[in-house]
Design a protein around this motif. Structure first.
Motif, short mmCIF file in Angstrom:
data_model
loop_
_atom_site.label_atom_id
_atom_site.label_comp_id
_atom_site.label_asym_id
_atom_site.label_seq_id
_atom_site.Cartn_x
_atom_site.Cartn_y
_atom_site.Cartn_z
N LEU A 253 -4.78 -4.79 9.00
CA LEU A 253 -5.45 -6.04 8.64
C LEU A 253 -6.41 -5.84 7.48
O LEU A 253 -7.51 -6.42 7.45
N MET A 254 -6.01 -5.04 6.48
CA MET A 254 -6.90 -4.77 5.35
C MET A 254 -7.24 -6.05 4.60
O MET A 254 -8.28 -6.14 3.95
N GLY A 255 -6.36 -7.06 4.66
CA GLY A 255 -6.60 -8.32 3.96
C GLY A 255 -7.15 -9.42 4.84
O GLY A 255 -7.29 -10.56 4.39
N GLY A 256 -7.45 -9.12 6.09
CA GLY A 256 -8.01 -10.12 7.00
C GLY A 256 -7.08 -10.44 8.15
O GLY A 256 -5.87 -10.24 8.09
N ARG A 257 -7.66 -10.97 9.21
CA ARG A 257 -6.91 -11.21 10.45
C ARG A 257 -6.35 -12.62 10.56
O ARG A 257 -5.62 -12.92 11.51
N MET A 258 -6.69 -13.50 9.64
CA MET A 258 -6.19 -14.87 9.67
C MET A 258 -5.15 -15.05 8.57
O MET A 258 -5.34 -14.60 7.44
N ALA A 259 -4.04 -15.73 8.90
CA ALA A 259 -2.95 -15.92 7.94
C ALA A 259 -2.31 -17.29 8.15
O ALA A 259 -2.35 -17.85 9.25
N ASP B 16 3.81 -4.26 6.54
CA ASP B 16 2.61 -4.86 5.97
C ASP B 16 1.35 -4.35 6.68
O ASP B 16 1.08 -4.73 7.82
N PRO B 17 0.54 -3.51 6.00
CA PRO B 17 -0.75 -3.10 6.54
C PRO B 17 -1.89 -3.99 6.08
O PRO B 17 -3.05 -3.65 6.31
N VAL B 18 -1.57 -5.10 5.40
CA VAL B 18 -2.59 -5.92 4.75
C VAL B 18 -2.90 -7.17 5.57
O VAL B 18 -4.05 -7.48 5.85
N GLY B 19 -1.87 -7.92 5.96
CA GLY B 19 -2.09 -9.17 6.68
C GLY B 19 -2.70 -10.22 5.77
O GLY B 19 -2.42 -10.28 4.57
N ALA C 226 0.85 -1.20 0.00
CA ALA C 226 0.00 0.00 0.00
C ALA C 226 0.88 1.24 0.00
O ALA C 226 0.68 2.18 0.76
N ALA C 227 1.85 1.22 -0.90
CA ALA C 227 2.95 2.19 -0.82
C ALA C 227 2.58 3.60 -1.23
O ALA C 227 3.35 4.53 -0.99
#
Length: 322
Positions: free
Chosen positions: A234-240, A209-212, A145-146
Motif C-alpha cells: 500500500l505504498m500509494g495508499g489504502r483507498m482506491a 502491485d505493491p502500490v495500491g 516498483a520493478a
C-alpha cells in the motif's frame, strides 16, 4: 546469549537476548550469517505492520546460516548444514528458531551471502505469480516498483518460465537494469500514466502491485479479459477507486495477498515448490538474486534508510557474522 537488533522508538541498538532454551518438534535452530531488509521491516519499525500473534518482535523475514540444532521429527536437515530460511520474524539476530518446512539448503554453488537474498522474494514471487494468479505459459505480467528485490526476482522468474514482463519504476537507470534482467517492456512512472504504453504492448494478464491507491484504476485499464490484480502493498495508499462495471464485463479479479501471516503449512508448500521448480534454475545460474549492497548489522538503521529512499536496485543485505 545471542544478540539482536532492538527497536526503541527511532533508535536501533544491537543488544543481548536470551537464546530459546530448546528447539520445538519439527523446528530447527540456525546460527545466522546474513539477513536482508524488506519493506515489511520498515513498516514494522514504523508501527504500522505488527508481527502476527506468536511471532518474534525482532525484525527480519529471511536469513542464511548454519543449522546448530534440530528438533524431534526433523530428518532431512542436520547440524552443520548451510541453509536459507523464510521467517515470520527474528532475522536481525545471531540466532533464530524456525519451522523446518520453511528452511531449504543453500542452492548449489551459492554463498551464504547470496542465499540470504533468496527466501522472501522468491517465495513471494512464486506465491503470487503461480499460486494466486495461476499464470499460464505465455500470459503477460506487469510489475510495479520493478527494481526492488521482489521486482528483480519477478522479472527473472516469470521470464524464465515463459511469462513476458512489463516493468515500471521511477528511474531510467533502474529500468535499464530491468531490461537487462529480461523485462521486454518498461515505463518510467515520472513520465505520466503507464496505461497507453502497456496497451500498445498488448495489455497484461496479471498485475503485481505493491502500490495500491490510484494505481488500481490504471491497473484495471491495462488488464486483458480474465485479468488478475494481485495487491501486495500500500505504498500509494489504502483507498482506491475500482470500476466495478469493467471488473464485471472483463471478469477481472482483485486479490489481496500477504505471505507473512499465512500458516506454516502454506509457507512450507511454497518453499517445497521453490525447491522443486526454482532451485534448479538458481543452481544452473539461469536466474540470480540481485544484490544491491551489504551492510554490517550494526548499521541496520542506515541500511533501512537507504531502502526507504528507494536508492536500491535489488536486495540490501545485513551481515550478522563475518
Amino acid at each position: 546469549m545471542m544478540r539482536a537488533i532492538k527497536v526503541s522508538g527511532d533508535t536501533l541498538s544491537w543488544e543481548a537476548y536470551d537464546i530459546p532454551s530448546e528447539v520445538p518438534e519439527n523446528h530447527v535452530a540456525i546460527d545466522i550469517a546474513w539477513t536482508a531488509i524488506n519493506r515489511a521491516d520498515l513498516m514494522q519499525r514504523a508501527g504500522v505492520y505488527p508481527p502476527p500473534p506468536g511471532a518474534s518482535e525482532i525484525l527480519g523475514l529471511e536469513v542464511s546460516g548454519t543449522i546448530s540444532e534440530v528438533g524431534e521429527g526433523v530428518n532431512h536437515l542436520k547440524p552443520g548444514d548451510e541453509v536459507c530460511a523464510l521467517l515470520t520474524g527474528g532475522g536481525y539476530a545471531t540466532h533464530v528458531v524456525v519451522p523446518a518446512v520453511q528452511v531449504l539448503p543453500v542452492p548449489k554453488g551459492f554463498t551464504l551471502k547470496e542465499a540470504a537474498a533468496i527466501p522472501e522474494v522468491f517465495a513471494t514471487a512464486w506465491l503470487n505469480l503461480y499460486h494466486e494468479a495461476a499464470l499460464k505459459p505465455g500470459e503477460k505480467v506487469l510489475v510495479h516498483a520493478a527494481a526492488s528485490g521482489l521486482g528483480t526476482t519477478v522479472i527473472q522468474l516469470a521470464t524464465a518460465l515463459g511469462n513476458p514482463v512489463f516493468a515500471t519504476a521511477g528511474d531510467d537507470n533502474k529500468l535499464e537494469a530491468c531490461k537487462k534482467l529480461g523485462a521486454s517492456g518498461v515505463w518510467n512512472r515520472n513520465d505520466g500514466s503507464f496505461v497507453d504504453a502497456i496497451k500498445s504492448w498488448g495489455g497484461v494478464d496479471m498485475v503485481l502491485d505493491p502500490v495500491g491507491g490510484n494505481y488500481i484504476a490504471d491497473d484495471q485499464k491495462v488488464l486483458n479479459m480474465d485479468g488478475r490484480i494481485i495487491l501486495i502493498g500500500l505504498m500509494g495508499g489504502r483507498m482506491a477507486e475500482v470500476d466495478l462495471g469493467l471488473m464485471l464485463m472483463k471478469r477481472h479479479r482483485l486479490i489481496g495477498s500477504t505471505l507473512r501471516s499465512r500458516p506454516v503449512a502454506d509457507k512450507g508448500d511454497v518453499m517445497s515448490a521453490l525447491y522443486q521448480h526454482v532451485w534448479p534454475l538458481l543452481s544452473a545460474r539461469q536466474i540470480d538474486p540481485v544484490i544491491d549492497s551489504a551492510w554490517p548489522i550494526e548499521k541496520a538503521g542506515e541500511a533501512m534508510e537507504y531502502v526507504a529512499q528507494n536508492r536500491n536496485t535489488g536486495k540490501v543485505l545485513l551481515q550478522v557474522v563475518g
